[in-house]
Structures are given as C-alpha cells and as structure tokens.
Design a protein around this motif. Structure first.
Motif, mmCIF file in Angstrom:
data_model
loop_
_atom_site.group_PDB
_atom_site.id
_atom_site.type_symbol
_atom_site.label_atom_id
_atom_site.label_comp_id
_atom_site.label_asym_id
_atom_site.label_seq_id
_atom_site.Cartn_x
_atom_site.Cartn_y
_atom_site.Cartn_z
ATOM 1 N N SER A 180 -1.270 -7.742 3.448
ATOM 2 C CA SER A 180 -2.579 -7.108 3.583
ATOM 3 C C SER A 180 -3.476 -7.528 2.429
ATOM 4 O O SER A 180 -3.102 -7.412 1.263
ATOM 5 C CB SER A 180 -2.392 -5.589 3.587
ATOM 6 N N THR A 181 -4.653 -8.006 2.765
ATOM 7 C CA THR A 181 -5.608 -8.405 1.709
ATOM 8 C C THR A 181 -6.918 -7.631 1.851
ATOM 9 O O THR A 181 -7.336 -7.261 2.946
ATOM 10 C CB THR A 181 -5.914 -9.919 1.746
ATOM 11 N N GLU A 204 -7.624 -3.256 9.056
ATOM 12 C CA GLU A 204 -7.289 -1.890 8.629
ATOM 13 C C GLU A 204 -8.554 -1.077 8.374
ATOM 14 O O GLU A 204 -9.549 -1.602 7.869
ATOM 15 C CB GLU A 204 -6.452 -1.943 7.356
ATOM 16 N N GLY A 234 -1.472 -3.234 -5.629
ATOM 17 C CA GLY A 234 -1.942 -4.573 -5.952
ATOM 18 C C GLY A 234 -2.597 -5.308 -4.803
ATOM 19 O O GLY A 234 -2.543 -4.887 -3.649
ATOM 20 N N GLU A 235 -3.262 -6.420 -5.141
ATOM 21 C CA GLU A 235 -3.885 -7.296 -4.147
ATOM 22 C C GLU A 235 -3.021 -8.555 -4.069
ATOM 23 O O GLU A 235 -3.050 -9.398 -4.978
ATOM 24 C CB GLU A 235 -5.327 -7.612 -4.573
ATOM 25 N N ASN A 276 -5.791 9.041 2.840
ATOM 26 C CA ASN A 276 -4.946 9.849 1.954
ATOM 27 C C ASN A 276 -5.837 10.262 0.801
ATOM 28 O O ASN A 276 -6.212 9.401 -0.007
ATOM 29 C CB ASN A 276 -3.822 8.971 1.365
ATOM 30 N N MET A 313 1.799 -4.063 1.255
ATOM 31 C CA MET A 313 0.649 -3.149 1.252
ATOM 32 C C MET A 313 0.808 -2.081 0.188
ATOM 33 O O MET A 313 0.191 -1.032 0.260
ATOM 34 C CB MET A 313 0.546 -2.432 2.606
ATOM 35 N N GLY A 314 1.681 -2.344 -0.769
ATOM 36 C CA GLY A 314 1.862 -1.370 -1.845
ATOM 37 C C GLY A 314 0.809 -1.592 -2.916
ATOM 38 O O GLY A 314 -0.329 -1.961 -2.624
ATOM 39 N N HIS A 345 -12.538 -1.327 6.735
ATOM 40 C CA HIS A 345 -12.994 0.022 6.365
ATOM 41 C C HIS A 345 -14.481 0.287 6.607
ATOM 42 O O HIS A 345 -14.908 1.440 6.607
ATOM 43 C CB HIS A 345 -12.665 0.370 4.904
ATOM 44 N N SER A 350 -8.264 -5.579 5.131
ATOM 45 C CA SER A 350 -8.810 -4.230 4.948
ATOM 46 C C SER A 350 -10.314 -4.277 5.170
ATOM 47 O O SER A 350 -11.036 -4.850 4.361
ATOM 48 C CB SER A 350 -8.510 -3.735 3.534
ATOM 49 N N PHE A 377 -11.421 4.511 -2.885
ATOM 50 C CA PHE A 377 -10.512 5.588 -2.460
ATOM 51 C C PHE A 377 -9.059 5.310 -2.788
ATOM 52 O O PHE A 377 -8.179 6.095 -2.444
ATOM 53 C CB PHE A 377 -10.659 5.808 -0.947
ATOM 54 N N CYS A 378 -8.762 4.195 -3.444
ATOM 55 C CA CYS A 378 -7.370 3.781 -3.632
ATOM 56 C C CYS A 378 -6.856 4.199 -5.012
ATOM 57 O O CYS A 378 -7.474 3.891 -6.028
ATOM 58 C CB CYS A 378 -7.274 2.272 -3.466
HETATM 59 N N1 SAH Z 1 -4.878 -4.847 -1.736
HETATM 60 C C1 SAH Z 1 -4.433 -4.923 -0.385
HETATM 61 C C2 SAH Z 1 -3.178 -4.121 -0.081
HETATM 62 C C3 SAH Z 1 -3.048 -2.766 -0.697
HETATM 63 S S1 SAH Z 1 -3.271 -1.267 0.115
HETATM 64 C C4 SAH Z 1 -5.544 -4.513 0.544
HETATM 65 O O1 SAH Z 1 -6.582 -4.069 0.073
HETATM 66 O O2 SAH Z 1 -5.399 -4.666 1.751
HETATM 67 C C5 SAH Z 1 -2.931 -1.335 1.798
HETATM 68 C C6 SAH Z 1 -3.963 -0.593 2.630
HETATM 69 O O3 SAH Z 1 -4.064 0.798 2.278
HETATM 70 C C7 SAH Z 1 -5.359 -1.175 2.461
HETATM 71 O O4 SAH Z 1 -5.968 -1.260 3.725
HETATM 72 C C8 SAH Z 1 -6.031 -0.123 1.611
HETATM 73 O O5 SAH Z 1 -7.446 -0.171 1.749
HETATM 74 C C9 SAH Z 1 -5.423 1.147 2.157
HETATM 75 N N2 SAH Z 1 -5.555 2.301 1.280
HETATM 76 C C10 SAH Z 1 -5.619 2.338 -0.062
HETATM 77 N N3 SAH Z 1 -5.775 3.596 -0.496
HETATM 78 C C11 SAH Z 1 -5.797 4.378 0.600
HETATM 79 C C12 SAH Z 1 -5.940 5.791 0.788
HETATM 80 N N4 SAH Z 1 -6.095 6.612 -0.230
HETATM 81 N N5 SAH Z 1 -5.914 6.249 2.064
HETATM 82 C C13 SAH Z 1 -5.761 5.406 3.097
HETATM 83 N N6 SAH Z 1 -5.630 4.075 2.986
HETATM 84 C C14 SAH Z 1 -5.646 3.561 1.737
#
Ligand code: SAH
Length: 350
Positions: free
Chosen positions: A198-199, A263, A166-167, A297, A163-164, A223, A221, A122-123
């Motif tokens: 955030s990982t 998260e 990238g990992e 999102n 949390m932008g 989910h 993360s 979903f990212c």
């Molecule tokens: N790579 C790292 C940080 C990046 S994103 C990670 O995975 O944690 C930060 C958070 O936003 C993560 O929990 C990710 O799963 C979440 N995220 C990414 N895309 C999203 C979306 N479309 N809607 C809601 N959360 C999202």
C-alpha cells in the motif's frame, strides 16, 4: 554472544549466504541448508540446526545475528481474531505487526519503517514522525515471528499486507528485497500474489513498480477525490496531485494488466457523503480497480470521527450503481488499537 554489529542473517539474500560460507571455507551447500532451516523449518536459533555440527553452529551464532526484534507487548482482541505485537528493534525503536485470522486465511499486516514522514492527518504513525527505515531483514523477521506462532497451531501465513507503519515506497529496495526473500520457492515460498503493498501515492515509485511487472498487488491510499480535500488529509498530494497520480495508476494497469485497490478511510461528514462517492466514481470509472473502504480508526491528534454503518453502506451503494466493486473492510482489533501505528506511537522514543 553475537555482537550487535554482526550482520543480521535475514538481511542476506541466498547468493550472499553462499558467499558467507565460501569465505568461511565451508561448502556453499551449507547455504542451502541454512536457508531451509530459516525459511522452511523456521528455526530461530542456530542451535536448532540439526544438519550442522556443533562447531559450525557456534561459528554461525558468533558471526551472524539471528534476532532482529523482540516482542515487547502482545494484545489480543476480545474476539481472539486479531493479535497485535509491539516489537522492539535492537536500537530500541518500536514497530508493530498485526495478525488477522479469517476463516480460510491468516493475514499479516507488517511495517516497513519506524514512524513515517508522510504526515497524513489521521494516521497515528504519521503523527509520530519519521524515525528510520527498516532493513529487509527486519521486515522479514516480523513475518517469521508470526509464522512460528502459527506453525504451533498447524497454520501458516497465507497473505501479507504491507500496510503497517511507514510508507513502503519510501523504503522501496528493502521492502521489495523482503518480498523476494519470502517469495523464494525453495524457502518461505509465499506467492507474489499473496502480497499487497500500500502506498500513499509516490508517483516515481509507482512507475518503477509498474516497470518491474511484478505479480505483487498494489493498493493506493486515495481518501479524497479532489485536490483540496486530499492535500488537507495527505500532504504528499501537494507534490503528487490527483491528476498525475491517476495517470500513473492508469499506466500501471496498462503495463501490468493488474487490478489496483483504492483505499478510502471513511471520515464522518468529511469524505463519506454520497456526493463524495459520486466524485470518486467519476475519478476512477472504467479503471481496472476495486475500492476498499474502512471506517476511520480515530486517533488522538485528529478530530475526525468514524463514519456510521449506514453511511458506509450508502457510499458503497453509489459506487455499486456506477459498477465499481467496493468492499467495506471490517474494523479489526479496534479494542487493541490495531490501527496503523497506534500502539508504537505511545512507545517510540523521541
Ligand atoms: N503508507 C502507506 C501504508 C500505511 S497505512 C499508505 O499510505 O498507503 C495503510 C492504510 O491505512 C492507508 O490507506 C492509510 O491511509 C490507512 N490509515 C492510516 N491511519 C488510519 C486510520 N486512523 N483509520 C483508518 N485508516 C487509516
């Protein structure tokens, strides 16, 4: 003019800056002055360093690069509380950083990579694929950009969430070097506890991070609370499945005595049912943790929809009933595509 191959000044640690002046035949005290100019006075051009003579200012601008990124687009949400900037790096890669104003805080969300290799369904960043790692200086430069902007309003960056795009744990060294640089009490002086990394759940790096016993906050993360669903959303779960991930998280808590944030992006009818909340509660019960839920999102390449407010509240209630603290994160900047990577995915060249 500085050439693109000159070292980026924000890539240098304080000892490296001292070395730089030493090699130039200058007093190493100059390093302290430059550090202060960069991270306290927030100058963006050596011409602004009043403690240096003209000759030295010119030498600096010829041998070091002071510009890591330039703002290509700036979007402000309709309520003015969220500002997202799309930056162009020197090799034309695009990254994003977001500033969120709260009552007493100004939180920045910054990127550590252009694109991402984790491929979470979903990212938006995952959907774009991996381009390259950012250097520590490129990570720092995102913060300095917003710090200068806030300074004009008499404000400062109070919190940073990594949390932008990238990992971060796939670019571990640069990410933590950036944190160290910004953490320095003689410089930018943002306390370690003001940072959250955030990982997606890279176990070896969680172990390394735990062993370093930093004060920096960790978010993981999750989910999904079963392997089948988590592997379908987060492919890395096939390498680091839940059982092992939760063990690493428990070890992290035991070693650091710090609370983990889990998260959870709520996706309508996929992971937002009360039974999903029950499953999550069973997985994390008794851990020193907190759950951060955020309605999805929506992104172009993922069919899932955001949950409704009622379902988010019902999910939160189940966790509360089990005594698990849980906050529903506000969806900020939804009108400006402030979700991770949503803007840059339109801009990043193949
Ligand atoms: N790579 C790292 C940080 C990046 S994103 C990670 O995975 O944690 C930060 C958070 O936003 C993560 O929990 C990710 O799963 C979440 N995220 C990414 N895309 C999203 C979306 N479309 N809607 C809601 N959360 C999202």
């Amino acid at each position: 003019m500085t050439s693109d191959s000159a070292p980026l000044v924000y890539d240098l640690s304080f000892p490296q800056l001292q070395q730089y002046f030493k090699e130039m035949g200058e007093s190493t005290f100059r390093a302290r002055q430059l550090w202060q100019a960069l991270y306290v006075d927030l100058i963006k051009d050596p011409a602004e360093i009043t403690t240096f003579g003209k000759g030295l200012r010119e030498k600096l601008s010829q041998s070091l690069r002071f510009c890591a990124l330039s703002p290509a687009r700036k979007l402000t949400s309709s309520d003015q509380q969220t500002i997202k900037t799309l930056f162009t790096l020197t090799d034309q890669r695009a990254i994003e950083a977001v500033l969120m104003y709260y009552e007493e805080r100004q939180t920045l969300c910054i990127s550590t990579q252009a694109g991402c290799a984790m491929d979470c369904a979903f990212c938006a960043t995952g959907q774009m694929g991996f381009k390259r790692n950012l250097s520590s200086g490129e990570i720092v430069a995102q913060v300095l950009y917003y710090a200068r902007l806030l300074k004009e309003e008499g404000k400062a960056v109070t919190n940073i969430v990594i949390m932008g795009m990238g990992e971060p744990f796939n670019n571990y060294e640069a990410t933590l070097e950036a944190v160290d640089r910004l953490n320095d009490p003689e410089g930018f002086n943002l306390g370690a506890r003001r940072f959250t990394i955030s990982t997606v759940g890279l176990i070896p790096k969680i172990e390394q991070f735990a062993a370093e016993k930093r004060q920096v906050n960790l978010a993981v993360s999750l989910h999904a609370a079963n392997d089948e669903l988590r592997s379908s959303l987060l492919p890395i779960n096939k390498t680091y499945p839940l059982f092992a991930l939760m063990q690493a998280c428990r070890n992290y808590i035991a070693q650091t005595n710090r609370r983990i944030t889990f998260e959870w992006a709520l996706i309508n009818c996929i992971n937002d049912r009360e039974s999903d909340a029950e499953e999550l509660a069973t997985l994390i019960k008794g851990m020193l943790c907190h759950v951060n839920i955020i309605p999805l999102n929506p992104t172009t390449q993922f069919a899932g929809q955001a949950t409704t407010r009622e379902r988010a509240l019902a999910f939160q209630n189940v966790l509360a009933w089990h005594g698990i603290p849980c906050t529903i994160r506000l969806r900020r900047g939804i009108d400006i595509q402030a979700g991770c990577g949503q803007l840059a995915s339109l801009e990043n060249p193949e």
